[in-house]
Design an enzyme around this catalytic site. Structure first.
Site, PDB file in Angstrom:
ATOM      1  N   ASP A 130     -10.717   1.699  -3.597  1.00 16.90           N
ATOM      2  CA  ASP A 130     -11.165   1.386  -2.263  1.00 16.90           C
ATOM      3  C   ASP A 130     -12.836   1.348  -2.200  1.00 16.90           C
ATOM      4  OD1 ASP A 130      -8.934   0.856  -0.814  1.00 16.90           O
ATOM      5  OD2 ASP A 130      -9.118   2.760   0.161  1.00 16.90           O
ATOM      6  N   ASP A 167       0.830  -1.186  -0.174  1.00 18.31           N
ATOM      7  CA  ASP A 167      -0.014   0.103   0.039  1.00 18.31           C
ATOM      8  C   ASP A 167       0.825   1.387  -0.013  1.00 18.31           C
ATOM      9  OD1 ASP A 167      -2.610   1.330   0.140  1.00 18.31           O
ATOM     10  OD2 ASP A 167      -3.133   0.001   1.687  1.00 18.31           O
TER      11      ASP A 167
HETATM   12  C1  GLA Z   1      -5.651   1.537   2.310  1.00 16.29           C
HETATM   13  C2  GLA Z   1      -6.167   0.501   1.313  1.00 16.29           C
HETATM   14  C3  GLA Z   1      -7.358  -0.482   1.660  1.00 16.29           C
HETATM   15  C4  GLA Z   1      -6.826  -0.949   3.115  1.00 16.29           C
HETATM   16  C5  GLA Z   1      -6.486   0.234   3.957  1.00 16.29           C
HETATM   17  C6  GLA Z   1      -5.565  -0.409   5.301  1.00 16.29           C
HETATM   18  O1  GLA Z   1      -6.649   2.395   2.322  1.00 16.29           O
HETATM   19  O2  GLA Z   1      -6.419   1.043   0.110  1.00 16.29           O
HETATM   20  O3  GLA Z   1      -7.768  -1.297   1.019  1.00 16.29           O
HETATM   21  O4  GLA Z   1      -5.808  -1.768   2.720  1.00 16.29           O
HETATM   22  O5  GLA Z   1      -5.371   0.960   3.462  1.00 16.29           O
HETATM   23  O6  GLA Z   1      -5.350   0.633   6.086  1.00 16.29           O
END
Ligand code: GLA
Length: 699
Positions: A503, A446
């Site tokens: 997301d 990430d």
């Molecule tokens: C980001 C990612 C999510 C999740 C969160 C975890 O927002 O896009 O899918 O993994 O971090 O903190």
């Protein structure tokens, strides 16, 4: 190369296209033709002569060339392809002289020298015959250190028979939005200072020729394969010519140096509509750029626990969820954020990549063993480039942070300066320790904030770290996530295997995002998960059928808490997942063709097997239609004279309000490709926020 009367010409071509460059004397080359393949034996001298433009009043006495690197000192009437200063801060205006060319059937490298300024310029074009994709890079070498504020990849002309260009913007949970800008005098500039590819700046451009649609007409498309933020300039010159430049974002090359190179610019021409460009990008990425672990294996159905538990990791709960996910058909369990440091929320612990013994007293192995016993593999989340001020790492190494100490935080975090060797070494050691100590086959990587300042060294350094980890853990797959789709580009995808597109697990949002992203991304890299009944990012409640089928359009997974599913919902999900697994042997390599829906409420696509023998089409009704009955859905990419057997896979989903008897509601149809593409399929009426799935087989 052919040389005629002091004119040099070079040709790169395949069945689809010819790209012809020419230069007078020792000047920089110019792309004088790019479009459908010209007949064999085309007289290149005639072509150069025919392209010569007139001169009229109020102009210079000759038209300055729109070369692969337009030079300011040749009175070029637009933005130059290169801007640099010497160590005294003086602007250098290079003037390059041809040195030599290296060429074979698929590549052309042109080398130039500017003796006065001690500079060498090199442009390289590579045509991939299998995909029709042109990969172009430029590099600059200097005898003395120089500062380069702009170095364009080889400059392409844009067509005159085009009214508009399409580029991309977006936001968190709203990736891949398109902007249509009419061509007009002056430049459209996209300059991305965020230091990452960004939700806001996907580096793509489509230039449709007048009248082009998804399925017909000519179009050109470009993608800059770089993860550190790009600049794009699409400019109409005062004389009407148009140029397209791509490179690293302004100011992101921070240090003086003697060697500079652009990222690859991917450029494609299609006479099969915008879909022709999309197919080239999809295939090129899948077959030429991705480096999947060997031996090849089918994409597994994912389960990701983020939206089920967030930071609340409890062994018994996770085991229960894992068992339920496996029973639904999941094949890989991904443990998301929350397993390390003291990460009970997003204010703390980024950088402290050690297992949280409060949550996992016996380490991760008990959970991994459970996941394995359920027949799934195990994946894990990292966000290596980041650091929370509230972390042991920050307390020990506050100097490892990129940017000023008083910078604005993003999600309570800062960015590590990965270009520092000690930071690279630390991250490599931490990540490799976790990978070496556990049977992990997947890392969700990430990147949840923008950089505090543009710095291309950061993207270069992350590529190095990825390359090292890939070499040492060749069986591990990596996913590029960045608050969803904040880091999607062919640079990161040459090191990773999947993107977390957004997301947003809201199927209506997803339907649109997936539709636009298919302009560049094939199914195999595009993660899509079935979210909770009530979406956590939109608050919208949607039916499991829509959620499941939208996820089944791409690399399928689940992200809801399976304990919320009713028996009926679980049944639907199992069925759709079974369908997905039963078809992935061909959908993973299928071309995604966007349909030109005659109803703006319908977002539709057709996935066609490589050999054309079968397809599946998805028609999502994103809102209520203006008219009362569905407009026929026109397909594309079929063989006109061939018969296809068509069936409505989910015809049982027709609601009671569909009272008539369209054929597909009860039977299969046998129709020609011509009919299906011109007239289209007549579908039953259905509710807004639902989706039809149509299967077709060539007879
Ligand atoms: C980001 C990612 C999510 C999740 C969160 C975890 O927002 O896009 O899918 O993994 O971090 O903190």
């Amino acid at each position: 190369m052919s040389t005629v009367r002091d004119i040099r010409c070079w040709t790169l071509q395949d069945q689809r296209q010819s790209l012809i460059l020419a230069a007078h004397g020792t000047d920089l080359a110019e792309i004088i033709y790019w479009g459908p393949r010209l007949p064999d034996g085309t007289d290149l001298e005639m072509l150069v002569a025919a392209a010569r433009m007139d001169v009229t009043g109020g102009m210079l006495d000759a038209v300055p060339p729109l070369s692969i690197c337009p030079e300011a000192r040749r009175s070029f009437p637009g933005q130059p392809g290169l801007s640099l200063t010497n160590s005294a801060g003086e602007a250098l205006l290079p003037r390059f002289t041809f040195e030599r060319a290296e060429e074979d059937d698929q590549t052309l490298t042109l080398l130039y020298h500017d003796a006065k300024n001690g500079l060498r310029y090199r442009a390289r074009f590579e045509l991939a015959l299998a995909t029709g994709m042109i990969r172009a890079t430029a590099s600059l070498t200097s005898e003395q250190p120089v500062s380069v504020s702009w170095l364009s990849a080889p400059v392409f002309p844009a067509p005159q028979n085009s009214h508009e260009m399409i580029d991309f913007h977006g936001r968190w949970i709203g990736e891949f939005q398109t902007s249509r800008t009419p061509w007009s005098a002056g430049a459209r500039l996209r300059d991305n200072p965020t230091g990452r590819t960004g939700h806001e700046h996907f580096p793509g451009l489509i230039v449709p020729c007048t009248g082009a649609t998804n399925s017909q007409g000519s179009a050109y498309a470009f993608h800059y394969g770089w993860s550190g933020g790009h600049k794009m300039l699409a400019e109409e010159l005062p004389d009407g010519r148009r140029q397209i430049q791509w490179g690293h974002a302004t100011g992101s090359r921070r240090s003086p140096g003697t060697q500079f190179e652009t990222a690859p610019l991917y450029a494609v021409f299609s006479d099969q509509g915008i879909n022709g460009c999309a197919i080239a990008f999809q295939r090129h990425l899948r077959d030429k750029i991705l480096q999947p672990p060997a031996p090849a294996r089918p994409r597994p159905v994912h389960y990701n626990c983020w939206e089920a538990v967030y930071f609340d990791h409890d062994h018994a709960t996770l085991c229960d969820i894992a068992s339920r996910a496996a029973a639904l058909g999941a094949e890989r369990f991904v443990l998301d954020d929350g397993w390390f440091g003291r990460r009970d929320d997003d204010t703390t612990s980024l950088g402290d990549w050690t297992i949280d013994r409060r949550k996992y007293p016996d380490g991760l192995m008990p959970l991994i063993n459970h996941v394995h016993a359920e027949g799934m593999t195990f994946g894990i989340w990292f966000e290596p480039e980041m650091i929370n001020p509230d972390s042991d790492l920050f307390r020990t190494h506050p100097d490892w942070v990129l940017g000023d100490p008083d910078q604005v935080l993003g999600r309570q975090q800062m960015v590590l300066n990965i270009a520092l060797p000690e930071v690279q070494a630390y991250l490599y050691e931490r990540i490799s320790a976790v990978l070496a100590d556990h049977p992990i086959d997947y890392v969700k990587w990430d990147h949840n904030r923008v950089l505090p300042e543009p710095d291309s060294a950061q993207a270069e350094a992350i590529y190095v770290l990825f390359d090292r980890l890939r070499a040492d853990f060749p069986t591990v797959e990596f996913e590029s996530c960045s608050s969803g789709g904040g880091r999607i580009d062919f640079g990161i995808l040459s090191r990773t295997h999947r993107v977390w597109l957004s997301d947003s697990n809201d199927p209506l949002e997803r339907l649109r995002i997936q539709h636009e992203a298919a302009l560049f991304l094939p199914m195999v890299v595009t993660g899509s998960h079935v979210g909770p009944r009530k979406c956590h990012t939109s608050g919208r409640e949607t039916d499991i059928r829509l959620r499941a089928w939208v996820a089944a359009q791409r690399h399928m997974g689940f992200e809801m808490d399976p304990r919320e599913l009713t028996e009926e919902e679980a049944d639907v999900l199992r069925q759709v997942t079974r369908w997905w697994k039963g078809n992935r042997h061909w959908t993973e390599r299928a071309d995604i063709l966007r349909l030109d829906s005659d109803d703006p409420a319908v977002i539709a696509e057709l996935q066609r097997a490589v050999d054309g023998s079968r397809f599946v089409a998805f028609a999502g009704l994103s809102a209520a239609s203006a008219q009362i009955l569905p407009r026929p859905l026109r397909l594309t990419g079929l063989e006109p004279g061939t018969l296809y057997e068509i069936s409505l896979l989910n015809r049982d989903d027709a609601p009671g309000l569909s009272r008539g008897s369209p054929l597909l509601k009860t039977e299969t149809a046998r129709l020609s490709g011509q009919y299906l593409m011109h007239q289209g399929i007549t579908l039953p009426w259905t509710f807004p926020q639902s989706i039809w799935v149509i299967e077709g087989t060539r007879l």
